[in-house]
Design a protein around this motif. Structure first.
Motif, PDB file in Angstrom:
ATOM      1  N   ILE A   1      12.882  -5.781  -5.350  1.00 10.28           N
ATOM      2  CA  ILE A   1      12.464  -6.259  -4.028  1.00 10.28           C
ATOM      3  C   ILE A   1      13.607  -6.099  -3.037  1.00 10.28           C
ATOM      4  O   ILE A   1      13.421  -5.615  -1.913  1.00 10.28           O
ATOM      5  CB  ILE A   1      11.975  -7.730  -4.099  1.00 10.28           C
ATOM      6  CG1 ILE A   1      10.633  -7.805  -4.824  1.00 10.28           C
ATOM      7  CG2 ILE A   1      11.874  -8.343  -2.703  1.00 10.28           C
ATOM      8  CD1 ILE A   1      10.184  -9.212  -5.153  1.00 10.28           C
ATOM      9  N   SER A   2      14.795  -6.480  -3.446  1.00 12.57           N
ATOM     10  CA  SER A   2      15.962  -6.363  -2.575  1.00 12.57           C
ATOM     11  C   SER A   2      16.219  -4.904  -2.196  1.00 12.57           C
ATOM     12  O   SER A   2      16.503  -4.597  -1.025  1.00 12.57           O
ATOM     13  CB  SER A   2      17.187  -6.953  -3.277  1.00 12.57           C
ATOM     14  OG  SER A   2      18.325  -6.842  -2.471  1.00 12.57           O
ATOM     15  N   ASN A   3      16.088  -4.011  -3.178  1.00  9.52           N
ATOM     16  CA  ASN A   3      16.285  -2.587  -2.893  1.00  9.52           C
ATOM     17  C   ASN A   3      15.248  -2.059  -1.906  1.00  9.52           C
ATOM     18  O   ASN A   3      15.575  -1.288  -0.997  1.00  9.52           O
ATOM     19  CB  ASN A   3      16.247  -1.767  -4.186  1.00  9.52           C
ATOM     20  CG  ASN A   3      17.453  -2.024  -5.059  1.00  9.52           C
ATOM     21  OD1 ASN A   3      18.477  -2.520  -4.595  1.00  9.52           O
ATOM     22  ND2 ASN A   3      17.335  -1.703  -6.334  1.00  9.52           N
ATOM     23  N   LEU A   4      14.000  -2.478  -2.082  1.00  8.84           N
ATOM     24  CA  LEU A   4      12.956  -2.036  -1.147  1.00  8.84           C
ATOM     25  C   LEU A   4      13.198  -2.583   0.253  1.00  8.84           C
ATOM     26  O   LEU A   4      12.999  -1.880   1.244  1.00  8.84           O
ATOM     27  CB  LEU A   4      11.579  -2.479  -1.642  1.00  8.84           C
ATOM     28  CG  LEU A   4      10.809  -1.468  -2.472  1.00  8.84           C
ATOM     29  CD1 LEU A   4       9.499  -2.055  -2.968  1.00  8.84           C
ATOM     30  CD2 LEU A   4      10.537  -0.206  -1.682  1.00  8.84           C
TER      31      LEU A   4
ATOM     32  N   ILE B   1      13.620  -0.519   3.697  1.00  7.85           N
ATOM     33  CA  ILE B   1      12.819  -0.802   4.900  1.00  7.85           C
ATOM     34  C   ILE B   1      13.736  -1.027   6.099  1.00  7.85           C
ATOM     35  O   ILE B   1      13.459  -0.540   7.206  1.00  7.85           O
ATOM     36  CB  ILE B   1      11.884  -2.008   4.661  1.00  7.85           C
ATOM     37  CG1 ILE B   1      10.784  -1.611   3.669  1.00  7.85           C
ATOM     38  CG2 ILE B   1      11.284  -2.500   5.970  1.00  7.85           C
ATOM     39  CD1 ILE B   1       9.955  -2.783   3.161  1.00  7.85           C
ATOM     40  N   GLN B   2      14.853  -1.732   5.891  1.00  2.77           N
ATOM     41  CA  GLN B   2      15.800  -1.972   6.978  1.00  2.77           C
ATOM     42  C   GLN B   2      16.426  -0.670   7.478  1.00  2.77           C
ATOM     43  O   GLN B   2      16.819  -0.572   8.630  1.00  2.77           O
ATOM     44  CB  GLN B   2      16.903  -2.932   6.519  1.00  2.77           C
ATOM     45  CG  GLN B   2      16.431  -4.358   6.404  1.00  2.77           C
ATOM     46  CD  GLN B   2      17.509  -5.286   5.859  1.00  2.77           C
ATOM     47  OE1 GLN B   2      18.441  -4.859   5.191  1.00  2.77           O
ATOM     48  NE2 GLN B   2      17.360  -6.574   6.138  1.00  2.77           N
ATOM     49  N   GLN B   3      16.484   0.320   6.609  1.00  3.00           N
ATOM     50  CA  GLN B   3      17.039   1.619   7.005  1.00  3.00           C
ATOM     51  C   GLN B   3      15.981   2.531   7.603  1.00  3.00           C
ATOM     52  O   GLN B   3      16.235   3.697   7.887  1.00  3.00           O
ATOM     53  CB  GLN B   3      17.699   2.290   5.791  1.00  3.00           C
ATOM     54  CG  GLN B   3      18.906   1.542   5.299  1.00  3.00           C
ATOM     55  CD  GLN B   3      19.483   2.151   4.023  1.00  3.00           C
ATOM     56  OE1 GLN B   3      19.098   3.238   3.603  1.00  3.00           O
ATOM     57  NE2 GLN B   3      20.399   1.438   3.416  1.00  3.00           N
TER      58      GLN B   3
ATOM     59  N   LEU C   1       6.094  -3.145  -2.490  1.00  2.29           N
ATOM     60  CA  LEU C   1       6.694  -4.443  -2.199  1.00  2.29           C
ATOM     61  C   LEU C   1       5.723  -5.566  -2.538  1.00  2.29           C
ATOM     62  O   LEU C   1       6.098  -6.568  -3.150  1.00  2.29           O
ATOM     63  CB  LEU C   1       7.122  -4.522  -0.728  1.00  2.29           C
ATOM     64  CG  LEU C   1       7.793  -5.820  -0.285  1.00  2.29           C
ATOM     65  CD1 LEU C   1       9.050  -6.093  -1.092  1.00  2.29           C
ATOM     66  CD2 LEU C   1       8.115  -5.761   1.208  1.00  2.29           C
ATOM     67  N   GLU C   2       4.459  -5.398  -2.170  1.00  4.39           N
ATOM     68  CA  GLU C   2       3.452  -6.414  -2.489  1.00  4.39           C
ATOM     69  C   GLU C   2       3.266  -6.553  -4.000  1.00  4.39           C
ATOM     70  O   GLU C   2       3.137  -7.657  -4.519  1.00  4.39           O
ATOM     71  CB  GLU C   2       2.127  -6.084  -1.800  1.00  4.39           C
ATOM     72  CG  GLU C   2       2.175  -6.289  -0.305  1.00  4.39           C
ATOM     73  CD  GLU C   2       0.920  -5.813   0.421  1.00  4.39           C
ATOM     74  OE1 GLU C   2       0.070  -5.148  -0.216  1.00  4.39           O
ATOM     75  OE2 GLU C   2       0.805  -6.097   1.623  1.00  4.39           O
ATOM     76  N   GLU C   3       3.273  -5.429  -4.728  1.00  2.00           N
ATOM     77  CA  GLU C   3       3.168  -5.471  -6.185  1.00  2.00           C
ATOM     78  C   GLU C   3       4.330  -6.246  -6.798  1.00  2.00           C
ATOM     79  O   GLU C   3       4.133  -7.088  -7.682  1.00  2.00           O
ATOM     80  CB  GLU C   3       3.168  -4.052  -6.772  1.00  2.00           C
ATOM     81  CG  GLU C   3       1.918  -3.263  -6.527  1.00  2.00           C
ATOM     82  CD  GLU C   3       2.069  -1.804  -6.971  1.00  2.00           C
ATOM     83  OE1 GLU C   3       3.084  -1.452  -7.609  1.00  2.00           O
ATOM     84  OE2 GLU C   3       1.165  -1.014  -6.660  1.00  2.00           O
ATOM     85  N   LEU C   4       5.530  -5.952  -6.319  1.00  2.00           N
ATOM     86  CA  LEU C   4       6.717  -6.625  -6.843  1.00  2.00           C
ATOM     87  C   LEU C   4       6.718  -8.116  -6.516  1.00  2.00           C
ATOM     88  O   LEU C   4       7.097  -8.941  -7.356  1.00  2.00           O
ATOM     89  CB  LEU C   4       7.990  -5.968  -6.300  1.00  2.00           C
ATOM     90  CG  LEU C   4       8.311  -4.594  -6.871  1.00  2.00           C
ATOM     91  CD1 LEU C   4       9.387  -3.912  -6.041  1.00  2.00           C
ATOM     92  CD2 LEU C   4       8.733  -4.714  -8.331  1.00  2.00           C
TER      93      LEU C   4
END
Length: 107
Positions: free
Chosen positions: A40-43, A47-49, A60-63
């Protein structure tokens, strides 16, 4: 009520043995939860990039759903094996009914 000292000692001994056994599911769920949190943190970093597609949102929703499921499983595993307090074990081994009544009133 069991009043035989040997039977009471055997029951307390078995209870202590059962409490000391490790639950193999708890470490497994904790590891899977750490992995889900890392993913989640990696995703979120991606997204921030500026990397946001329909598939990143779906992943993200799956995680997040997986994390929620693991948190629930972990809580259930921990609740399924509650520890009996030393006070209760002492009261049982001493066959002290008044101590048992006091402990029951507190819970």
């Amino acid at each position: 009520m069991v009043m035989d000292d040997k039977a009471i000692e055997a029951i307390v001994s078995m209870l202590m043995d059962l409490q000391d056994r490790d639950n193999v599911n708890v470490p497994l769920y904790e590891q899977q939860l750490r992995e889900a949190d890392t993913a989640i943190s990696n995703l979120l970093n991606a997204i921030q990039q500026g990397i946001l597609t329909r598939s990143t949102k779906e992943r993200l929703e799956e995680l997040e759903n997986r994390r929620d499921e693991l948190e629930n499983r972990l809580a259930c595993e921990k609740l399924a094996k509650p520890k009996v307090s030393a006070e209760l074990q002492e009261a049982i081994s001493n066959k002290n009914g008044s101590d048992l009544d006091c402990l029951a009133a507190r819970n």
